[in-house]
Design a protein around this motif. Structure first.
Motif, PDB file in Angstrom:
ATOM      1  N   ARG A 143      11.403  53.171  42.047  1.00  0.00           N
ATOM      2  CA  ARG A 143      10.774  53.077  43.366  1.00  0.00           C
ATOM      3  C   ARG A 143       9.261  52.906  43.234  1.00  0.00           C
ATOM      4  O   ARG A 143       8.653  52.169  44.003  1.00  0.00           O
ATOM      5  CB  ARG A 143      11.134  54.264  44.240  1.00  0.00           C
ATOM      6  N   LEU A 144       8.643  53.586  42.266  1.00  0.00           N
ATOM      7  CA  LEU A 144       7.198  53.465  42.078  1.00  0.00           C
ATOM      8  C   LEU A 144       6.832  52.089  41.534  1.00  0.00           C
ATOM      9  O   LEU A 144       5.882  51.455  42.011  1.00  0.00           O
ATOM     10  CB  LEU A 144       6.689  54.568  41.154  1.00  0.00           C
ATOM     11  N   ALA A 145       7.582  51.621  40.554  1.00  0.00           N
ATOM     12  CA  ALA A 145       7.325  50.282  40.003  1.00  0.00           C
ATOM     13  C   ALA A 145       7.518  49.222  41.073  1.00  0.00           C
ATOM     14  O   ALA A 145       6.731  48.267  41.175  1.00  0.00           O
ATOM     15  CB  ALA A 145       8.244  50.017  38.813  1.00  0.00           C
TER      16      ALA A 145
ATOM     17  N   ILE B   8       0.852  54.043  46.788  1.00  0.00           N
ATOM     18  CA  ILE B   8       1.062  55.203  45.920  1.00  0.00           C
ATOM     19  C   ILE B   8      -0.240  55.980  45.866  1.00  0.00           C
ATOM     20  O   ILE B   8      -1.294  55.437  45.534  1.00  0.00           O
ATOM     21  CB  ILE B   8       1.509  54.775  44.515  1.00  0.00           C
ATOM     22  N   LEU B   9      -0.147  57.269  46.218  1.00  0.00           N
ATOM     23  CA  LEU B   9      -1.318  58.148  46.228  1.00  0.00           C
ATOM     24  C   LEU B   9      -1.259  59.091  45.036  1.00  0.00           C
ATOM     25  O   LEU B   9      -0.221  59.715  44.793  1.00  0.00           O
ATOM     26  CB  LEU B   9      -1.349  58.980  47.510  1.00  0.00           C
ATOM     27  N   ALA B  10      -2.346  59.197  44.330  1.00  0.00           N
ATOM     28  CA  ALA B  10      -2.436  60.174  43.245  1.00  0.00           C
ATOM     29  C   ALA B  10      -2.464  61.573  43.860  1.00  0.00           C
ATOM     30  O   ALA B  10      -2.969  61.761  44.969  1.00  0.00           O
ATOM     31  CB  ALA B  10      -3.695  59.932  42.421  1.00  0.00           C
ATOM     32  N   THR B  11      -1.935  62.541  43.154  1.00  0.00           N
ATOM     33  CA  THR B  11      -1.831  63.897  43.714  1.00  0.00           C
ATOM     34  C   THR B  11      -3.189  64.540  43.976  1.00  0.00           C
ATOM     35  O   THR B  11      -3.269  65.494  44.738  1.00  0.00           O
ATOM     36  CB  THR B  11      -0.987  64.805  42.801  1.00  0.00           C
ATOM     37  N   ASP B  12      -4.263  64.015  43.383  1.00  0.00           N
ATOM     38  CA  ASP B  12      -5.585  64.602  43.617  1.00  0.00           C
ATOM     39  C   ASP B  12      -6.332  63.958  44.791  1.00  0.00           C
ATOM     40  O   ASP B  12      -7.449  64.351  45.101  1.00  0.00           O
ATOM     41  CB  ASP B  12      -6.445  64.555  42.350  1.00  0.00           C
ATOM     42  N   GLU B  13      -5.720  63.004  45.480  1.00  0.00           N
ATOM     43  CA  GLU B  13      -6.352  62.384  46.646  1.00  0.00           C
ATOM     44  C   GLU B  13      -6.188  63.280  47.875  1.00  0.00           C
ATOM     45  O   GLU B  13      -5.174  63.961  48.036  1.00  0.00           O
ATOM     46  CB  GLU B  13      -5.703  61.025  46.945  1.00  0.00           C
ATOM     47  N   ALA B  14      -7.188  63.260  48.751  1.00  0.00           N
ATOM     48  CA  ALA B  14      -7.155  64.088  49.961  1.00  0.00           C
ATOM     49  C   ALA B  14      -5.946  63.750  50.828  1.00  0.00           C
ATOM     50  O   ALA B  14      -5.289  64.654  51.362  1.00  0.00           O
ATOM     51  CB  ALA B  14      -8.452  63.909  50.751  1.00  0.00           C
ATOM     52  N   GLU B  15      -5.626  62.478  50.981  1.00  0.00           N
ATOM     53  CA  GLU B  15      -4.478  62.099  51.802  1.00  0.00           C
ATOM     54  C   GLU B  15      -3.185  62.643  51.199  1.00  0.00           C
ATOM     55  O   GLU B  15      -2.283  63.072  51.926  1.00  0.00           O
ATOM     56  CB  GLU B  15      -4.399  60.578  51.962  1.00  0.00           C
TER      57      GLU B  15
END
Length: 140
Positions: free
Chosen positions: A57-59, A92-99
């Protein structure tokens, strides 16, 4: 079913199916849990055992961000059948992003298990461009 009704039914359904497609248009569908923030659907890669960390799903989202998310209701009484779909563009949002942090808070509010089993993977944000749906009996 109009867009507002589709969004409303979508919002209260606990599980959905995320449909993605690869760059060469190979479809892939997986069940997901999700949170809805107006016209953005959030889902996260959680800690349940997976066969690989390189999730298709990510790819697929990286190669082709156009996705669909489907919820539905089935009963043997077919006058109560309905489905609602959100079509949109995924990010795809990285886990360290505010959103992503906001999305994880929404997901934890909806699924309390995430309070003790925080999803370790990235968050998928789907910007909905079209809501659609169908109901056998629209007034139900």
């Amino acid at each position: 079913m109009d867009a507002d009704a589709a969004r409303a039914r979508f919002a209260v359904t606990p599980v959905a199916r995320l449909a993605t497609a690869s760059a060469d248009a190979r479809p892939h569908v997986v069940p997901i849990v999700f949170a809805l923030a107006v016209d953005v659907v959030y889902t996260a890669v959680d800690g349940k055992p997976k066969t690989t960390t390189a999730l298709r799903r990510l790819a697929n989202v990286e190669a082709n961000p156009q996705v669909a998310v489907l919820v539905d209701h089935y009963q043997d009484d077919w006058t109560r059948l309905w489905w609602a779909r959100a079509d949109g563009n995924a990010r795809i949002l990285a886990t360290d992003e505010a959103e992503a942090a906001d999305a994880l808070a929404l997901l934890t509010e909806r699924y309390p298990v995430y309070a003790t089993q925080r999803p370790p993977g990235p968050v998928i944000a789907i910007d909905v461009t079209r809501w659609s749906g169908w109901a056998a009996a629209p007034d139900r």
